[in-house]
Write an enzyme that holds these catalytic residues in place. Structure first.
Site, PDB file in Angstrom:
ATOM      1  N   GLU A   1       0.846  -1.289 -11.078  1.00 49.41           N
ATOM      2  CA  GLU A   1       2.120  -1.958 -11.319  1.00 49.41           C
ATOM      3  C   GLU A   1       2.161  -2.484 -12.759  1.00 49.41           C
ATOM      4  O   GLU A   1       1.276  -3.246 -13.149  1.00 49.41           O
ATOM      5  CB  GLU A   1       2.296  -3.104 -10.309  1.00 49.41           C
ATOM      6  CG  GLU A   1       2.359  -2.604  -8.871  1.00 49.41           C
ATOM      7  CD  GLU A   1       2.024  -3.668  -7.827  1.00 49.41           C
ATOM      8  OE1 GLU A   1       2.020  -4.865  -8.150  1.00 49.41           O
ATOM      9  OE2 GLU A   1       1.752  -3.278  -6.670  1.00 49.41           O
TER      10      GLU A   1
ATOM     11  N   GLU B   1       0.504  -1.522  -2.825  1.00 53.15           N
ATOM     12  CA  GLU B   1      -0.931  -1.475  -3.079  1.00 53.15           C
ATOM     13  C   GLU B   1      -1.616  -0.470  -2.169  1.00 53.15           C
ATOM     14  O   GLU B   1      -2.593   0.182  -2.564  1.00 53.15           O
ATOM     15  CB  GLU B   1      -1.541  -2.874  -2.903  1.00 53.15           C
ATOM     16  CG  GLU B   1      -1.125  -3.882  -3.984  1.00 53.15           C
ATOM     17  CD  GLU B   1       0.285  -4.432  -3.834  1.00 53.15           C
ATOM     18  OE1 GLU B   1       0.899  -4.226  -2.763  1.00 53.15           O
ATOM     19  OE2 GLU B   1       0.788  -5.073  -4.781  1.00 53.15           O
TER      20      GLU B   1
ATOM     21  N   ALA C   1      -6.012  -9.928  -7.503  1.00 49.81           N
ATOM     22  CA  ALA C   1      -6.885  -9.673  -6.355  1.00 49.81           C
ATOM     23  C   ALA C   1      -6.244 -10.180  -5.068  1.00 49.81           C
ATOM     24  O   ALA C   1      -6.489  -9.650  -3.984  1.00 49.81           O
ATOM     25  CB  ALA C   1      -8.252 -10.323  -6.563  1.00 49.81           C
ATOM     26  N   ASP C   2      -5.404 -11.201  -5.181  1.00 54.57           N
ATOM     27  CA  ASP C   2      -4.694 -11.753  -4.026  1.00 54.57           C
ATOM     28  C   ASP C   2      -3.797 -10.707  -3.363  1.00 54.57           C
ATOM     29  O   ASP C   2      -3.365 -10.893  -2.234  1.00 54.57           O
ATOM     30  CB  ASP C   2      -3.811 -12.914  -4.473  1.00 54.57           C
ATOM     31  CG  ASP C   2      -4.534 -13.856  -5.423  1.00 54.57           C
ATOM     32  OD1 ASP C   2      -4.695 -15.015  -5.075  1.00 54.57           O
ATOM     33  OD2 ASP C   2      -4.955 -13.416  -6.513  1.00 54.57           O
ATOM     34  N   TYR C   3      -3.488  -9.634  -4.076  1.00 54.80           N
ATOM     35  CA  TYR C   3      -2.565  -8.624  -3.556  1.00 54.80           C
ATOM     36  C   TYR C   3      -3.290  -7.346  -3.141  1.00 54.80           C
ATOM     37  O   TYR C   3      -2.673  -6.293  -2.983  1.00 54.80           O
ATOM     38  CB  TYR C   3      -1.477  -8.321  -4.589  1.00 54.80           C
ATOM     39  CG  TYR C   3      -0.732  -9.561  -5.007  1.00 54.80           C
ATOM     40  CD1 TYR C   3      -0.405 -10.532  -4.062  1.00 54.80           C
ATOM     41  CD2 TYR C   3      -0.365  -9.790  -6.320  1.00 54.80           C
ATOM     42  CE1 TYR C   3       0.257 -11.699  -4.420  1.00 54.80           C
ATOM     43  CE2 TYR C   3       0.302 -10.947  -6.684  1.00 54.80           C
ATOM     44  CZ  TYR C   3       0.614 -11.902  -5.734  1.00 54.80           C
ATOM     45  OH  TYR C   3       1.264 -13.051  -6.092  1.00 54.80           O
TER      46      TYR C   3
ATOM     47  N   HIS D   1      -2.394 -16.431  -6.749  1.00 51.53           N
ATOM     48  CA  HIS D   1      -2.828 -15.808  -8.010  1.00 51.53           C
ATOM     49  C   HIS D   1      -4.186 -16.361  -8.417  1.00 51.53           C
ATOM     50  O   HIS D   1      -4.505 -16.427  -9.606  1.00 51.53           O
ATOM     51  CB  HIS D   1      -1.830 -16.080  -9.141  1.00 51.53           C
ATOM     52  CG  HIS D   1      -0.455 -15.560  -8.907  1.00 51.53           C
ATOM     53  ND1 HIS D   1       0.492 -16.255  -8.203  1.00 51.53           N
ATOM     54  CD2 HIS D   1       0.136 -14.393  -9.267  1.00 51.53           C
ATOM     55  CE1 HIS D   1       1.616 -15.555  -8.151  1.00 51.53           C
ATOM     56  NE2 HIS D   1       1.433 -14.421  -8.778  1.00 51.53           N
TER      57      HIS D   1
HETATM   58  C1  LIG Z   1       1.882  -7.809  -2.789  1.00 50.64           C
HETATM   59  C2  LIG Z   1       2.255  -8.142  -4.175  1.00 50.64           C
HETATM   60  N1  LIG Z   1       2.061  -7.226  -5.151  1.00 50.64           N
HETATM   61  C3  LIG Z   1       2.351  -7.535  -6.438  1.00 50.64           C
HETATM   62  C4  LIG Z   1       2.859  -8.755  -6.790  1.00 50.64           C
HETATM   63  C5  LIG Z   1       3.149  -9.103  -8.250  1.00 50.64           C
HETATM   64  N2  LIG Z   1       4.580  -9.188  -8.503  1.00 50.64           N
HETATM   65  C6  LIG Z   1       5.254 -10.350  -8.411  1.00 50.64           C
HETATM   66  S1  LIG Z   1       6.890 -10.176  -8.641  1.00 50.64           S
HETATM   67  C7  LIG Z   1       6.746  -8.508  -8.888  1.00 50.64           C
HETATM   68  C8  LIG Z   1       7.971  -7.685  -9.141  1.00 50.64           C
HETATM   69  C9  LIG Z   1       8.941  -7.721  -7.994  1.00 50.64           C
HETATM   70  O1  LIG Z   1      10.115  -7.048  -8.342  1.00 50.64           O
HETATM   71  P1  LIG Z   1      11.380  -7.017  -7.367  1.00 50.64           P
HETATM   72  O2  LIG Z   1      10.944  -6.792  -5.982  1.00 50.64           O
HETATM   73  O3  LIG Z   1      12.347  -6.057  -7.913  1.00 50.64           O
HETATM   74  O4  LIG Z   1      11.949  -8.488  -7.392  1.00 50.64           O
HETATM   75  P2  LIG Z   1      12.606  -9.273  -8.604  1.00 50.64           P
HETATM   76  O5  LIG Z   1      11.503  -9.995  -9.298  1.00 50.64           O
HETATM   77  O6  LIG Z   1      13.282  -8.294  -9.474  1.00 50.64           O
HETATM   78  O7  LIG Z   1      13.566 -10.240  -7.977  1.00 50.64           O
HETATM   79  C10 LIG Z   1       5.407  -8.119  -8.799  1.00 50.64           C
HETATM   80  C11 LIG Z   1       4.924  -6.753  -8.988  1.00 50.64           C
HETATM   81  C12 LIG Z   1       3.048  -9.665  -5.736  1.00 50.64           C
HETATM   82  N3  LIG Z   1       3.556 -10.889  -5.947  1.00 50.64           N
HETATM   83  N4  LIG Z   1       2.746  -9.335  -4.452  1.00 50.64           N
END
Ligand SMILES: Cc1ncc(C[n+]2csc(CCOP(=O)(O)OP(=O)(O)O)c2C)c(N)n1
Ligand SMILES: Cc1ncc(C[n+]2csc(CCOP(=O)(O)OP(=O)(O)O)c2C)c(N)n1
Ligand SMILES: [Mg+2]
Ligand SMILES: [Mg+2]
Lengths: 332, 426, 332, 426
Positions: free
Chosen positions: C24, C55, C79-81, C124
């Site tokens: 990601e 993931e 790592a939490d994810y 996190h």
């Molecule tokens: C399981 C998991 N994987 C990765 C992340 C890291 N992360 C946090 S927000 C995000 C992007 C999310 O994008 P979207 O679903 O489009 O929501 P938006 O922020 O645009 O509202 C990521 C990859 C996470 N919080 N949880």
């Protein structure tokens, strides 16, 4: 033991309208191990039902149901298939009370058969409890006999925290002495095979002294309790066998009392060795009983390999391994 | 290094991997000329008991109520009265002021992190108005608008952001991960999409119990890629669950554009077709369309016709969070050229068209909500900000709520911590 | 350390056309911690690319790529994810060589930042290594400095087994002495901050003696190595600090040699206590060094709570806790 | 017991949960009168570069080539020559004989478990013929037909089932979890659907390397509910991956009918629409249709137009496995009344219609494959069956292949095991 589990579910479905039972094949069919047999017919299709094959979803929707106020009892068909649900357990179910500072809580009990000895191969034999005992906020229960299974399962369902209830499938139909080449004895021949029809509880977090003795302490749970007892009896070994019943929270007092008395400790589990729950037990015992220990604590566990189908009795920590470990323990 | 690679067959053309790229990167001239503006009022409003397959067109079209002149037109026009519209406007302005204030607070070192919803205010506010107040919301971290629309005290939210002594979550959660049971607002998770199956489960429970409350959940378009999204939709479909599932498609997931969630090949609303459930695609910057679609879905759910998946098409105007710098991966002017405009301006324009609003009242309202936010911030900051020494909950509260009753090993750990602090003279 | 990791990836992308880097936000943007910055521009979009936020899929497709013959280096953003990917790691990546009796193998290296101390809150900040060290067939590496990070990451990528490469995010930009209220010192001031541009390897499975001493042995890894060393230095404590570097396979010899010498052992990690990797270390040390031990082994770990945002320095096993544990250890 | 339940609003009708039920349960009279038989030859064959949305009809219709009289008709008729058809027939008969033999062997206690594919033979054999021999297969446990079509030695497969000394998997895997690298057949997992993203990853790798080989994966309709299914489809869609993804919809997942995987609301092929990829729905008991659809999808993949999701509609004639007793949850006669018939009979009828087959030759062929299977079983059983003492791989082989090189702790454990055996006089 399977009837005892069925009875616990039946009792709780009857007592508490908030209890629902769900999982792959648990509805009409009654579960691949028959744990839920007859429950749908008796309690209705919205109380006991099949689910899609999606362990993440099974636990995920159960978390939502728990937040609503139900007490869901989802089944994961085999403990080997719990991993897709891990995130909903570890990041959600067990964290919600904490992160909401008590606004929400998730009173779910996840049931799942674990362990080997039925030629299930590497994907129907695992004992993954060690993955979960590291997860704070989660209680982990592993019963070793029908009487306990029913009482503990009722206590688990009534508990307001998430509980993982692992059922050793090798002893569903009778205790197991560790000799795979002997005929199975049914539970009816065992004192703990007698199970009252009605409601009763066995509190979570309390171990049982399954056999008294003085030579050394054996810490065990599930199937291995019987293997340990049979080993003592067959070899005239005067060991004390502690049946942990609940792994988290752990009944440290019962453990330390025994080790203080015997001065030696053997830990037995079917799961792989490195990082298994035996490591935590060993660390705890040496922290608390350091000055009482007369020999290194022995861990008798599954090898650090997957559970091999055709060679499963080489993997299983059976009588030979207990005997050799006992020798080392007593000779030290 | 051993390779498991075999020999390619030479008589066939080589395969190639397609890796999506957004239209514009920093340095590119932004040009939305080929954006096909969906026509307001053009999409029909099917009966709420329509079969999923019979409304396949709705997952590809886009429900819009407000036209370019700010008039509300077509079958989805919910016909809300001006007071309600003004309330919505006020709430959107409050969200924007709230976001600005807390974004700044983070920059000032008062907290660790903040997430704005700038440009997307309509998706939460519009939905909140279409749901009943006791319908259960399972939001992501970008639906602060729900709480604000439900009248939750701003200072309480800010205390959470500051992890201070007034934080009802006792400093345990990252900023913006609110929980508000009294507002039927579920505790937000940092793990994406986990709330989706939970919402479905909550609504299943409500149906099992013969309750009347439905559930609603939100996630970003990027998060629809997670397995939890699929889990939720399967269960929602199988049991015809009374739940409204919204995807806020703001086109970005941190630095990844929606193509990395499948957006190049179809719409996000189209996912509904695969599960045989109703799907709607909506202009998420048109609060009347948001309201109307959510109301349609909630009516459908309440009548026992099952779940709806709604894609709210919008644009994330700010960075993903205060940890992000969007100018590294998209042109800064994209935000301004984005064709579907700003939801606040569009509602204000509509009210003006109706003769129910003007620039003066708008300026006054803006000043009013900014003052309100400022007041709330004062109140919250008086209870501490992150990192200002001991203006947080006592350390030993850390051990509470891990379990309902603190087990012995946690009691021991708590006691050990306190003893060690004492021994160290703390 | 982030540059060292970037350099390791750059070197391996350049040396081996089979290496691909994915995750990601890792492509154009270069990762939320900038670990992959510049790599897509240099090595192309089919070698370094963004993935959907899934993931399970990230690891699942990487497993397929590994079976093909690539050496994928997927990143899990925190790592939490990693939990949604657990099944593809535990049931697939690490089992495929075994279950196919060597017909297929999965040479993947999963990178992921772990640990707290950056006000990341409970999602996190986690250190889930203890979940993985119980999984046989998987190697787990946690570097503590830039030089090691690069050499270990290259060795991990070249390894033909799945490797989990956890990067302590608190020390991405400089070592950490455990005093959260002091300014961060950059790696440039640290001897291990010097990282050669070229290819070099540090073998997996070898610990390092990070500091020599005689009073007791501290077993640590990642961030806690620096906290432990700073503690010794600030308090004039003559402890030996072992930096494990690889948790599985564990360098038991280096550990036992030190404990045999000092007779006392403290284990330090940021993860929660119960069932953490410290339990395995404690069990191993008491099994191997029982007769050399003069005091109970001390575990200084994160408490058995989630990692709380505002109270994170209460959770973190910092200088106060090391000092008190050292007292107990030496007074015993 | 504390409840988190609120009070339902009394002025709304109570919600209710829909729990799917199959048409027939044991004791019910089976009647397929309202089964709408799809017309053979009626579905058009779109160009292989068609957009997903333009072929939405194909996910709801059903591609059939063989009509009721056994004639091959319509645009999907692949026009295979009689020799090829006879080979397919022979392979299907081999699979059936193989299954019968091993099912019996399990009942005789020679192994722990077996999975038949009775009634579904066409889905694997037809696909194997449409793929190139070095295209990589990621099967579930019910695609033994792939190996048999690729000419894999039956005795080798049986040794695996017996976990005996001839088992190349060294007794490590449950029966039927084959691995055959030389046949481009991936090691089967016991965990459902995990092979789906792996197939996508393998095909991504092939595309990254400019290879020409594509990948194919299979899973049951029940398994499509797993998150891995979604993962696979998202990645396949985003990178336009050259992969053929097949769902064998045999209508049952152990005791759960397909309604618990979403089958009440739409088809499984319709999932494709949600990801914007091509979807086809096929009569899985019509081997010509299976062949034609797989060939279409593989042509599409090779030409760079991306993935296809194929639903093969079939019926699981036997129990789920030897551990199952289907009479507990479905009427026994359902199997015989199932309208789409038996794939072997249908192909035999087709060949007969062509004048290329007759009952005598059929009987002779059946006898021939039964003899072949018997011979293979003899050969395999000579190398041991499960549980017959030491006719398996030596115990210490258990420690091999956990890692490429055995680490010290495993060496120590192996040595300990051997020492303990020795001390025990074993
Ligand atoms: C399981 C998991 N994987 C990765 C992340 C890291 N992360 C946090 S927000 C995000 C992007 C999310 O994008 P979207 O679903 O489009 O929501 P938006 O922020 O645009 O509202 C990521 C990859 C996470 N919080 N949880
Ligand atoms: C992750 C996982 N969950 C559950 C199971 C148990 N299980 C084995 S087969 C099966 C049913 C699968 O049905 P389907 O996908 O329709 O395939 P079929 O058996 O009909 O070919 C189940 C639930 C499993 N093997 N793996
Ligand atoms: Mg987004
Ligand atoms: Mg099926």
């Amino acid at each position: 033991m399977i009837q005892a589990i069925n009875s616990a579910l039946d009792v709780m479905l009857g007592r508490d309208p908030m209890v629902v039972v769900m999982g792959e094949d648990v509805g009409y069919f009654g579960g691949v191990f028959r744990a839920t047999q007859g429950l749908q017919a008796k309690h209705g299709r919205t109380r006991v039902f099949d689910t899609p094959i999606n362990e993440c979803g099974i636990v995920g929707v159960a978390v939502g149901m728990g937040a609503y106020g139900l007490r869901p009892v989802p089944e994961i068909q085999f403990a080997d298939y719990i991993y897709p649900a891990l995130d909903q357990i570890v990041s959600e179910a067990v964290r919600i009370r904490y992160r909401s500072a008590g606004e929400y809580w998730i009173p779910i009990t996840i049931r799942s058969p674990l362990g080997g000895g039925i030629f299930g191969g590497q994907t129907h034999s695992q004992s993954p409890e060690g993955v979960f005992t590291h997860v704070t906020g989660l209680k982990t229960v592993i019963p070793s006999n029908p009487y306990d299974a029913k009482g503990l399962l009722i206590a688990a369902i009534e508990d307001n925290d998430p509980v993982l209830f692992f059922e050793p499938k090798r002893i569903y139909n009778g205790p197991f002495d560790g000799h795979y080449d002997r005929p199975v004895t049914p539970w009816s021949a065992h004192p703990a095979g007698e199970v009252p029809d009605d409601y009763y509880r066995i509190p979570l977090g309390k171990a049982a002294v399954a056999r008294e003795g003085n030579a050394f302490t054996i810490l065990a749970y599930g199937t291995m309790v019987h293997v340990a007892i049979a080993f003592c009896e067959e070899n005239g070994v005067d060991a004390e066998v502690i049946d942990l019943r609940t792994l988290v929270p752990l009944d440290v007092d019962t453990i330390t009392a025994s080790v203080e008395k015997t001065g030696r400790c053997m830990i037995v589990h079917e799961a792989t060795r490195t990082g298994g729950f035996g490591a935590e037990l060993s660390a705890t015992v040496q922290e608390r009983c350091f000055y009482a220990l007369e020999a290194p604590i022995e861990r008798v566990t599954g090898w650090d390999t997957p559970y091999p189908h055709g060679l499963e009795w080489g993997y299983f920590p059976g009588p030979i391994r207990l005997r050799e470990a006992a020798k080392r323990l007593m000779e030290a | 290094m051993t390779s498991q690679d075999g020999d390619a067959r030479r008589n066939l053309p080589p395969l190639a991997l397609h890796v999506p790229e957004p239209k514009f990167r920093p340095g590119d001239a932004v040009d939305f000329a080929d954006f096909e503006m969906p026509v307001a009022g053009a999409v029909d409003r099917p009966p709420t008991d329509s079969a999923s397959r019979d409304m396949a067109g709705h997952v590809y079209a886009m429900v819009r109520v407000l036209d370019d002149e700010g008039r509300a037109i077509g079958p989805w026009n919910p016909g809300l009265d001006p007071d309600r519209l003004r309330r919505m406007l006020r709430e959107m302005l409050t969200v924007r002021a709230f976001d600005e204030r807390l974004h700044r607070a983070q920059r000032q070192g008062k907290t660790s992190f903040y997430v704005s919803s700038t440009g997307e205010e309509a998706t939460a506010i519009g939905a909140a108005h279409a749901l009943d107040p006791d319908d259960m919301c399972f939001p992501s971290y970008r639906q602060q608008g729900l709480l604000i629309a439900r009248g939750w005290p701003l200072a309480d939210m800010m205390c959470q952001v500051f992890s201070n002594s007034g934080d009802r979550m006792k400093g345990r959660q990252m900023p913006v991960m609110y929980s508000a049971r009294a507002a039927s607002f579920f505790t937000i998770s940092g793990n994406l999409a986990t709330q989706y199956p939970q919402a479905v489960g909550w609504a299943m429970a409500s149906a099992i119990r013969g309750d009347t409350r439905i559930a609603a959940a939100w996630c970003g378009e990027g998060s629809t890629a997670e397995g939890d999204f699929h889990s939720a939709l399967i269960f929602a479909s199988v049991y015809r669950v009374p739940v409204v599932l919204t995807i806020t498609n703001n086109q970005w997931a941190i630095s990844s554009f929606s193509g990395f969630a499948g957006g190049e090949s179809t719409t996000f609303a189209a996912r509904a077709l695969g599960y045989g459930i109703a799907g709607l695609r909506v202009d998420g910057n048109d609060i009347l369309a948001v309201y109307a679609a959510t109301a349609w879905a909630s009516e459908r759910a309440r009548a026992g016709h099952g779940p709806t998946l709604i894609e709210q098409f919008t644009y994330r105007a700010e960075g993903h969070s205060t940890s992000d710098d969007p100018s590294r991966y998209r042109p800064s002017e994209e935000r301004n050229l984005w064709p579907l405009g700003d939801p606040i301006k569009r509602l204000a324009q509509h009210l003006t068209t109706l003769g129910e609003w003007d620039d003066e009242r708008h300026a006054a309202l803006e000043a009013e909500v900014v003052a309100e936010v400022r007041e709330a911030a004062r109140e919250a900051e008086a209870q501490g900000v992150l990192g200002d020494g001991f203006r947080h909950h006592p350390m030993e509260t850390m051990f509470e709520d891990v379990f309902e009753e603190m087990p012995k090993h946690l009691q021991e750990q708590r006691d050990q911590m306190l003893a060690e602090y004492k021994a160290s003279g703390l």
